[in-house]
Design an enzyme around this catalytic site. Structure first.
Site, PDB file in Angstrom:
ATOM      1  N   LYS A 232      35.726 -52.059  74.257  1.00 12.67           N
ATOM      2  CA  LYS A 232      36.194 -51.282  75.408  1.00 12.67           C
ATOM      3  C   LYS A 232      37.677 -51.510  75.718  1.00 12.67           C
ATOM      4  CE  LYS A 232      33.710 -48.924  76.593  1.00 12.67           C
ATOM      5  NZ  LYS A 232      33.305 -47.674  75.884  1.00 12.67           N
ATOM      6  N   SER A 233      38.453 -51.716  74.671  1.00  9.15           N
ATOM      7  CA  SER A 233      39.889 -51.920  74.843  1.00  9.15           C
ATOM      8  C   SER A 233      40.723 -50.833  74.189  1.00  9.15           C
ATOM      9  CB  SER A 233      40.292 -53.290  74.276  1.00  9.15           C
ATOM     10  OG  SER A 233      39.730 -54.333  75.032  1.00  9.15           O
TER      11      SER A 233
ATOM     12  N   THR B 149      38.160 -46.634  69.988  1.00 12.45           N
ATOM     13  CA  THR B 149      37.970 -45.246  69.571  1.00 12.45           C
ATOM     14  C   THR B 149      39.257 -44.448  69.743  1.00 12.45           C
ATOM     15  OG1 THR B 149      35.650 -45.413  70.236  1.00 12.45           O
ATOM     16  CG2 THR B 149      36.516 -43.209  69.853  1.00 12.45           C
ATOM     17  N   TRP B 150      40.016 -44.766  70.771  1.00 15.76           N
ATOM     18  CA  TRP B 150      41.301 -44.104  70.984  1.00 15.76           C
ATOM     19  C   TRP B 150      42.223 -44.357  69.794  1.00 15.76           C
ATOM     20  CZ3 TRP B 150      44.268 -44.733  76.288  1.00 15.76           C
ATOM     21  CH2 TRP B 150      45.091 -43.623  76.470  1.00 15.76           C
TER      22      TRP B 150
ATOM     23  N   HIS C 187      35.811 -55.384  65.559  1.00 17.29           N
ATOM     24  CA  HIS C 187      36.037 -56.115  66.810  1.00 17.29           C
ATOM     25  C   HIS C 187      36.352 -57.582  66.525  1.00 17.29           C
ATOM     26  CE1 HIS C 187      35.186 -52.780  69.353  1.00 17.29           C
ATOM     27  NE2 HIS C 187      33.897 -52.740  69.139  1.00 17.29           N
TER      28      HIS C 187
ATOM     29  N   ARG D 185      44.125 -54.567  76.341  1.00 21.05           N
ATOM     30  CA  ARG D 185      43.898 -53.926  77.636  1.00 21.05           C
ATOM     31  C   ARG D 185      43.770 -55.015  78.691  1.00 21.05           C
ATOM     32  NH1 ARG D 185      38.749 -49.947  79.154  1.00 21.05           N
ATOM     33  NH2 ARG D 185      39.687 -48.995  81.022  1.00 21.05           N
TER      34      ARG D 185
END
Length: 295
Positions: free
Chosen positions: A35-36, A39-40, A92, A111
């Site tokens: 979640k950092s 995917t972006w 990850h 992030r």
């Protein structure tokens, strides 16, 4: 054979799957915490490498998660071997758990840990744990689901958790271990650190910087459509294509692209909890890294 310094294992991942992977010149390894911005960054790499918003396959096919145990290693290796274009591979795992090859580019997205944790909390509620256990060969959860604390109560407990960072990489100590290792390598010619908030503030500028660093030529007239395709809103609209969840581990695919905001984690903590967070991270990372991470 290049051997990483450390091996990272969990119920879902095993970094040993990197050992013996046949790299090619110019491969890009995307190393992020959950979640950092994983995917972006996969999307940015796809757009830069392929030069078009019309991707030939979903992101999880173009950019497989190499050390995820839900897919057989041989199948992932074979898919990557068949790709004719420049490859960009998700993990990850911190960089000290991946073979470090001078022919390969490594990009780490950072992030703010509190924002990452809030997204992690919501992602955990969107996972089908029974299906995930089935795919990774773990015992299926039994009994009624454990009641989850509200995020406002959960976040301070996440900050305070004392764990071994090498076995719990999504903890605060684990996040800082990942970033601390990348920060120490930031001057290596094949390592790039990208801040999540820089992507939010100047997506086009960051994409151009990465293209230059990786030697990827992009025609001037193509930039507007490529940058537009990488915006968070546009990616959310295309969630069925970008995150198709062919293995069925998500309860809601669109929730995968939940919000992507910044500052939400800090707003959930009172003054005492914010001070406790600062105390914790100051013991886990050098001041220059924290200045960059929290700016």
């Amino acid at each position: 054979m290049l051997t990483p310094a450390h091996r990272y294992r969990s119920d879902d991942e095993d970094s040993a799957r990197w050992v013996g992977f046949p790299f090619r010149d110019g491969d890009i390894v995307i190393s992020t915490r959950s979640k950092s911005g994983t995917t972006w960054m996969q999307m940015i790499c796809a757009l830069l490498v392929l030069g078009t918003p019309e991707l030939p396959a979903p992101l999880n096919v173009l950019s497989p998660w190499l050390d995820w145990l839900a897919e057989p290693q041989d199948a992932v290796y074979a898919r990557l071997a068949a790709q004719p274009h420049r490859r960009f591979i998700k993990t990850h795992t911190p960089l000290d758990g991946v073979p470090f090859d001078p022919r390969v580019h490594y990009v780490v997205v950072a992030r703010h840990p509190l924002d990452m944790a809030v997204s992690l909390y919501h992602q955990a509620g969107n996972l089908d744990r029974v299906r995930l256990a089935e795919l990774t060969g773990q015992p299926a959860p039994t009994g009624p689901p454990r009641k989850r604390l509200p995020v406002e109560q959960w976040l301070p407990s996440w900050v305070d958790r004392e764990v071994d960072p090498r076995t719990d990489l999504d903890s605060l100590p684990g996040v800082m271990l990942h970033l601390r290792d990348a920060w120490a390598r930031r001057h290596e010619p094949n390592v790039e650190l990208v801040h999540y908030d820089d992507l939010r503030a100047d997506l086009g500028g960051e994409m151009r910087r990465l293209a230059d660093r990786w030697g990827i030529p992009v025609a001037v007239e193509r930039w507007p459509e490529l940058v537009e395709a990488a915006t968070f809103g546009r990616m959310r609209e295309r969630a069925d294509r970008l995150a198709p969840d062919t293995l069925g581990v998500l309860r809601d695919r669109r929730a995968f692209f939940r919000q992507g905001g910044s500052g939400q984690g800090r707003e959930l903590l009172d003054a005492s909890a914010r001070a406790r967070y600062q105390e914790r991270v100051s013991a886990l990372a050098p001041p220059d890294l924290l200045t960059w991470l929290h700016r």
